[in-house]
Design a protein around this motif. Structure first.
Motif, short mmCIF file in Angstrom:
data_model
loop_
_atom_site.label_atom_id
_atom_site.label_comp_id
_atom_site.label_asym_id
_atom_site.label_seq_id
_atom_site.Cartn_x
_atom_site.Cartn_y
_atom_site.Cartn_z
N GLY A 1 9.40 -22.89 -4.83
CA GLY A 1 9.28 -21.72 -5.76
C GLY A 1 8.60 -20.49 -5.54
N SER B 1 11.77 -24.64 -0.99
CA SER B 1 13.02 -24.47 -2.03
C SER B 1 12.70 -23.47 -2.81
CB SER B 1 13.02 -26.03 -2.64
OG SER B 1 14.13 -26.06 -3.75
N LEU B 2 13.65 -22.76 -3.36
CA LEU B 2 13.74 -21.93 -4.33
C LEU B 2 14.45 -22.52 -5.51
CD1 LEU B 2 14.47 -18.87 -2.09
CD2 LEU B 2 12.44 -19.30 -3.35
N PRO B 3 14.13 -23.48 -6.32
CA PRO B 3 14.77 -24.32 -7.43
C PRO B 3 15.28 -23.79 -8.66
CG PRO B 3 12.62 -25.11 -7.25
CD PRO B 3 12.66 -23.97 -6.23
N PHE B 4 15.07 -22.47 -8.95
CA PHE B 4 15.20 -21.97 -10.28
C PHE B 4 16.34 -22.26 -11.03
CE2 PHE B 4 12.76 -18.97 -7.12
CZ PHE B 4 11.53 -19.26 -7.75
N LYS C 1 17.99 -25.02 -10.47
CA LYS C 1 18.02 -26.42 -10.91
C LYS C 1 17.39 -26.48 -12.22
CE LYS C 1 18.36 -28.44 -6.18
NZ LYS C 1 19.60 -29.34 -6.32
N SER D 1 14.73 -16.45 -10.68
CA SER D 1 13.73 -16.24 -9.49
C SER D 1 12.61 -15.31 -10.10
CB SER D 1 14.55 -15.53 -8.40
OG SER D 1 15.07 -14.65 -8.71
N LEU E 1 19.31 -19.39 -3.52
CA LEU E 1 19.26 -19.35 -4.83
C LEU E 1 19.96 -20.09 -5.84
CD1 LEU E 1 17.86 -15.43 -5.14
CD2 LEU E 1 16.51 -17.68 -5.69
N GLY F 1 19.43 -24.09 -4.89
CA GLY F 1 18.10 -24.52 -4.73
C GLY F 1 17.74 -25.51 -3.69
N ARG F 2 18.76 -25.50 -2.74
CA ARG F 2 18.43 -26.49 -1.77
C ARG F 2 17.09 -26.56 -0.85
NH1 ARG F 2 19.08 -25.28 3.69
NH2 ARG F 2 20.07 -23.40 4.02
#
Length: 251
Positions: free
Chosen positions: A106, A127-130, A132, A137, A158, A161-162
């Motif tokens: 994040g 990861s950018l798990p927003f 999820k 973001s 984005l 979220g991988r």
């Protein structure tokens, strides 16, 4: 002076270390306050020439402390923290070097967009798990990420979220270099010492020229809109259920 970070200054290099290792250096409201103060103090201190940011015990950060996003958390304080830290990044006159190991989730991944130079251990997990957890973001990632790596790649990261790797981040230009695990801070410090040999006025002028006109205002505008949408989504039953699921160990 600080609760959630450690701060050192030696030979012109300030080192800010996220220091909540029991929770993978997750960032809570106090952490934001500490980092913001350390960034402002470093930029205003004539003794500081270069700023290095890292995380304690082989981890950068697991991202925002999700407990702050549940009922009973102080959402306005979280919003102020997010706005404040990215305003501080955007306003820095001095070079900022990131040294990341382990995980950078994040906001930890987003910080790459605000660093001048960045190194990470080969096995780091980004990861950018927003999506999820059902939020938006932040950190002006909504505009800066697409500019940095291209809109389609940004959308893929984005929307899914991988996890992505240091090798990918280096290939896309988010990292200066992926290095041997455990060597990110050492590499960052070596680069910081190289910068000390050059004209500091020149480096700051080059940094200023490298930013688009109105950069700080643009970052703040993006963060404000992100936080408005973030807050709206946060109150929904779906998002609260998703956050609780993650806190209970779900993926």
């Amino acid at each position: 002076m600080y609760q959630d970070i450690t701060y050192s200054l030696e030979n012109g290099i300030a080192v800010i270390t996220l220091n909540r290792p029991k929770v993978l250096n997750a960032i809570r409201v106090q952490t934001y306050k500490d980092v913001i103060a350390a960034l402002h103090d470093s930029d205003a201190n004539d003794e500081v020439k270069v700023i290095v940011m890292t995380g304690a015990e082989g981890r950068f950060t697991a991202g925002n402390d999700l407990a702050d996003l549940l009922p009973g958390g102080d959402l306005p304080a979280v919003q102020d923290g997010v706005a404040g830290i990215f305003d501080a990044f955007a306003g820095l006159q001095k070079p900022l070097i990131m040294a990341q190991e382990g995980v950078a989730i994040g906001i930890g991944a987003n910080m790459l967009l605000h660093a001048d130079i960045a190194y990470a251990g080969n096995s780091i997990r980004y990861s950018l798990p927003f999506a999820k957890i059902g939020v938006t973001s932040e950190g002006a990632c909504s505009v800066l990420l697409a500019e940095a790596i291209g809109p389609k790649r940004a959308a893929e990261l984005l929307y899914t979220g991988r996890f992505f790797t240091a090798a990918e981040a280096e290939k896309w230009g988010l990292l200066t270099a992926a290095v041997e695990d455990g060597k990110a801070l050492e590499t960052a410090m070596a680069t910081a010492n190289e910068l000390l040999k050059n004209s500091q006025d020149s480096i700051r002028a080059i940094k200023k020229l490298g930013r688009a006109e109105g950069h700080r205002e643009r970052v703040n505008k993006a963060v404000k809109l992100e936080m408005e949408l973030f807050s709206g989504l946060l109150g929904t039953p779906e998002t609260q259920a998703r956050i609780n699921h993650v806190l209970k160990g779900g993926k």
